[in-house]
Design an enzyme around this catalytic site. Sequence first.
Site, PDB file in Angstrom:
ATOM      1  N   GLN A  97       0.846  -1.192   0.000  1.00  0.00           N
ATOM      2  CA  GLN A  97       0.000   0.000   0.000  1.00  0.00           C
ATOM      3  C   GLN A  97       0.882   1.244   0.000  1.00  0.00           C
ATOM      4  O   GLN A  97       1.638   1.491   0.945  1.00  0.00           O
ATOM      5  CB  GLN A  97      -0.927   0.036   1.213  1.00  0.00           C
ATOM      6  N   TYR A 184      -6.377  10.794   4.038  1.00  0.00           N
ATOM      7  CA  TYR A 184      -4.997  11.086   3.671  1.00  0.00           C
ATOM      8  C   TYR A 184      -4.951  11.930   2.395  1.00  0.00           C
ATOM      9  O   TYR A 184      -5.958  12.471   1.966  1.00  0.00           O
ATOM     10  CB  TYR A 184      -4.201   9.788   3.566  1.00  0.00           C
ATOM     11  N   ARG A 231      -7.554   2.280  -2.958  1.00  0.00           N
ATOM     12  CA  ARG A 231      -8.420   2.241  -1.778  1.00  0.00           C
ATOM     13  C   ARG A 231      -9.132   3.577  -1.619  1.00  0.00           C
ATOM     14  O   ARG A 231      -8.508   4.638  -1.671  1.00  0.00           O
ATOM     15  CB  ARG A 231      -7.625   1.926  -0.507  1.00  0.00           C
ATOM     16  N   GLY A 321      -9.538  -6.580   8.920  1.00  0.00           N
ATOM     17  CA  GLY A 321      -8.393  -5.933   9.532  1.00  0.00           C
ATOM     18  C   GLY A 321      -8.054  -6.523  10.879  1.00  0.00           C
ATOM     19  O   GLY A 321      -7.284  -7.473  10.992  1.00  0.00           O
TER      20      GLY A 321
END
Length: 367
Positions: A97, A184, A231, A321
């Site tokens: 990622q 982000y 994502r 997760g």
Amino acid sequence: MTRLFDNYRLGDIVLRNRLVMAPMTRARSVDTIAGAATAEYYRQRATAGLIVTEGTPISPEGQGYAHVPGIWSREQIAGWQTVTKAVHSEEGRIFAQLWHVGRLSHESLQPGRRQPVSSGATPAHEGKTFAFTDDGTVGFVDVSKPRPLSTQEVGRVIRDFACGATNASDAGFDGVELHGANGYLFEQFLNPATNTRTDQYGGSIQNRARFLLETVDRVIEAIGSTRVGMRLSPFSELFDMPTYIETTDTYLHLACELSRRDLAYVHLADQLPEGDRAIGTDFLIAFRARFQGTIILAGGMTRELAEDLMEKNLIDLTAFGQPFIANPDLVERMRNEWPLTTPDPDSYYGGGEAGYLDYPRFNPATV
């Protein structure tokens, strides 16, 4: 009927099941290099159909957490090679990622203790990150006020992502996932609450999506479209990212644009700050109609929900997760309906092997 444990073809690779290990920051690298402990951590969980690594910054500027492994130097590439070899030795598949946190950083993590960068100068109110405190120890601190990237600097960040993708390929990864979720940098450009720019990267939906799409194009040029995932987290509101009137239109625009680029997948993260669900069935139907490729859904998933959405052809893969933290053998536990271990949240970030490598596999003899 589609099942979680069926094989799945993803681009040029075959996944042995439809469970994805979602990316999770664990903050256990040394000098931003993935080491032996990181390799063992991912090796233990390599029975997942696909592993997506913790976010790995593409540059020193992209860092937002202490002790996370980067991917901009030769030493970091060598460190990640130990990870990919460990996963591949177990016949697993792993994507890196690629990460730039933007404004969600602290000056103690930035080169020269400079301000973090973003689409604009709006800070993340009450935002916290795992960085260095005044006494030199590591802990959660308030993020620093950002400065806006210049138009020329946006181009440089795009090149940094492309370089990160090439480095990931050199490190032996099966592909990369661009982190466009969770507030982000990419999302800071998408959201008009944080993007107040007046250049070609601000204003309309098309302009606010330009940075993300130009980055996708450069990364595709570097390693090929079928090795690139994205994502996204529509409606998430994490890190002071409010919803806005054009939220749905923005993400459906991205669905159309990403579909025609023939990506490996889009990974939707469904999470509100309170832990509630944000992505409803209607949105999934609309997204699926516009994005013709593989869709992964993460966030509060269960086996029953995942298989129901797969049967309705709304998703193809499902990501977990926190269950993977405490259950390295999560695939077998779910397949056999064995009980799950609850992870210790105090060991999520930083530390040593405790809460990282010491969670046991299930012993069926105890049933």
